[in-house]
Design an enzyme around this catalytic site. Structure first.
Site, PDB file in Angstrom:
ATOM      1  N   ASN A 239      36.842  34.648  29.797  1.00 28.03           N
ATOM      2  CA  ASN A 239      37.162  35.951  30.374  1.00 28.03           C
ATOM      3  C   ASN A 239      36.060  36.355  31.351  1.00 28.03           C
ATOM      4  OD1 ASN A 239      38.966  38.048  30.737  1.00 28.03           O
ATOM      5  ND2 ASN A 239      38.018  39.331  29.187  1.00 28.03           N
TER       6      ASN A 239
ATOM      7  N   GLU B  66      40.398  41.668  39.106  1.00 33.43           N
ATOM      8  CA  GLU B  66      39.207  41.623  38.245  1.00 33.43           C
ATOM      9  C   GLU B  66      38.010  41.026  38.983  1.00 33.43           C
ATOM     10  OE1 GLU B  66      37.544  42.337  35.802  1.00 33.43           O
ATOM     11  OE2 GLU B  66      38.772  42.869  34.071  1.00 33.43           O
TER      12      GLU B  66
ATOM     13  N   GLU C   4      45.354  37.950  22.554  1.00 36.75           N
ATOM     14  CA  GLU C   4      44.666  39.222  22.284  1.00 36.75           C
ATOM     15  C   GLU C   4      44.923  39.726  20.873  1.00 36.75           C
ATOM     16  OE1 GLU C   4      45.230  42.079  25.414  1.00 36.75           O
ATOM     17  OE2 GLU C   4      45.187  40.561  26.989  1.00 36.75           O
TER      18      GLU C   4
ATOM     19  N   ASP D 199      36.414  47.820  29.821  1.00 40.18           N
ATOM     20  CA  ASP D 199      36.735  46.557  30.479  1.00 40.18           C
ATOM     21  C   ASP D 199      35.449  46.011  31.090  1.00 40.18           C
ATOM     22  OD1 ASP D 199      38.010  44.441  31.909  1.00 40.18           O
ATOM     23  OD2 ASP D 199      39.854  45.599  32.011  1.00 40.18           O
TER      24      ASP D 199
ATOM     25  N   ASN E 163      34.476  41.305  26.945  1.00 44.12           N
ATOM     26  CA  ASN E 163      34.475  41.818  28.316  1.00 44.12           C
ATOM     27  C   ASN E 163      33.067  42.211  28.699  1.00 44.12           C
ATOM     28  OD1 ASN E 163      36.440  42.109  30.445  1.00 44.12           O
ATOM     29  ND2 ASN E 163      37.842  42.938  28.916  1.00 44.12           N
TER      30      ASN E 163
ATOM     31  N   ARG F  98      40.663  31.485  25.980  1.00 39.49           N
ATOM     32  CA  ARG F  98      40.357  31.277  27.391  1.00 39.49           C
ATOM     33  C   ARG F  98      39.076  31.999  27.730  1.00 39.49           C
ATOM     34  NH1 ARG F  98      41.042  35.571  30.875  1.00 39.49           N
ATOM     35  NH2 ARG F  98      42.596  37.182  30.439  1.00 39.49           N
TER      36      ARG F  98
END
Length: 297
Positions: free
Chosen positions: A106, A21, A125, A202, A155, A104
């Site tokens: 991202n 990522e 999620e 994403d 995202n 958390r």
């Protein structure tokens, strides 16, 4: 400069990350930084030489974004830390959402004004407990402000080249939202920018024409959208989980693509042995220079 056909992905680094990522191109180093979130690893790859370095982090790193002093801001599960690639050290912990231990951090980005935008998510999620935040450096510390909420997996985010529009995904909802960024840094005019019918948006970035590029988790492609949300042709990828792209190279027309093995069964992995690796291809429109987090103190 390569003369290979446009939009023909090739494996650049056969890394096979669990969840690659957050690619960012650092022009002064001619290197790409990215992370493998579950493995708590930071990677740096230099295409010209093939040099690959990595560091272990004290916890999962969801994003890594450059600061003007040569360090990086790292998005950790419980907040922000500074990472110095010259020493490998992490410092200056700034907690975020301590009242939500199931969340958390991202994805994140830096806008043209040198401000950091990032989102949080439910680590399982399942719950819409995530939010969008803005970070500025004031005095000797970080000033974090809350701007939106209700995200299960936030995202993106990405900012238009002019700095006036913020794009944010809620991946499970298959939706990309857009906001106006006002002169005082507040967000206004929330609206649906695009909805996906197959796969999940994403990481997203913009190029210098304002086109929005989105990796598609579970979609084997990169989607592109005009500034009005109209879909352009997609770029097929040889792996299922495409997470994010970054523009790099001397002309910012080389596209680097991170991918993931997470969630793929044995049969799919047998068909996609390079899932989780780093890919690249050439494109005909330049990206935008990677912005750096501005220190005001």
């Amino acid at each position: 400069m390569t003369t290979s056909p446009l939009h023909q992905p090739e494996c650049l680094l056969d890394l096979r990350a669990t969840l690659g990522e957050g690619p960012v191109w650092i022009p002064g180093e001619k290197s790409l930084y990215f992370v493998d979130i579950p493995e708590a690893r930071i990677h740096r790859f230099t295409p010209e030489t093939g040099a690959h370095e990595s560091w272990s982090a004290p916890d999962r790193v969801a994003f890594l974004l450059p600061v003007e002093d040569g360090t990086f801001l790292a998005g950790m599960p419980d907040g922000l830390r500074r990472f110095d690639p010259r020493t490998g050290a992490f410092s200056d912990h700034k907690f975020v959402e301590p009242e939500k231990p199931g969340n958390r951090l991202n994805d994140g980005c830096v806008d043209p004004q040198g401000r950091l935008w990032f989102g949080t998510m439910d680590d399982s999620e399942e719950q819409p407990s995530g939010s969008i935040y803005r970070v500025m450096h004031e005095g000797n510390g970080l000033n974090i402000t809350h701007h939106d909420e209700g995200y299960t997996v936030s995202n993106g985010p990405a900012v238009s080249p002019c700095g006036k529009t913020l794009y944010v995904c809620d991946s499970p909802e298959q939706t990309i939202y857009a906001f106006d960024i006002q002169s005082d840094g507040e967000l206004a005019n929330e609206r649906v920018f695009a909805r996906l019918e197959q796969g999940y948006p994403d990481g997203i970035v913009t190029d210098n024409e304002g086109t929005v590029w989105s990796g598609v988790w579970g979609g084997s492609r990169i989607m592109r959208f005009k500034r009005d949300g109209t879909e352009l042709s997609s770029i097929p990828m040889p792996v299922t989980n495409v997470t994010k792209v970054a523009f790099g190279g001397d002309d910012l027309k080389t596209v680097f693509v991170t991918t993931a093995r997470k969630g793929l069964d044995a049969e799919t992995l047998a068909k996609e042995p390079q899932a989780g690796s780093l890919f690249e291809f050439r494109t005909d429109v330049a990206g935008v220079d990677q912005q750096v987090f501005r220190l005001n103190g």
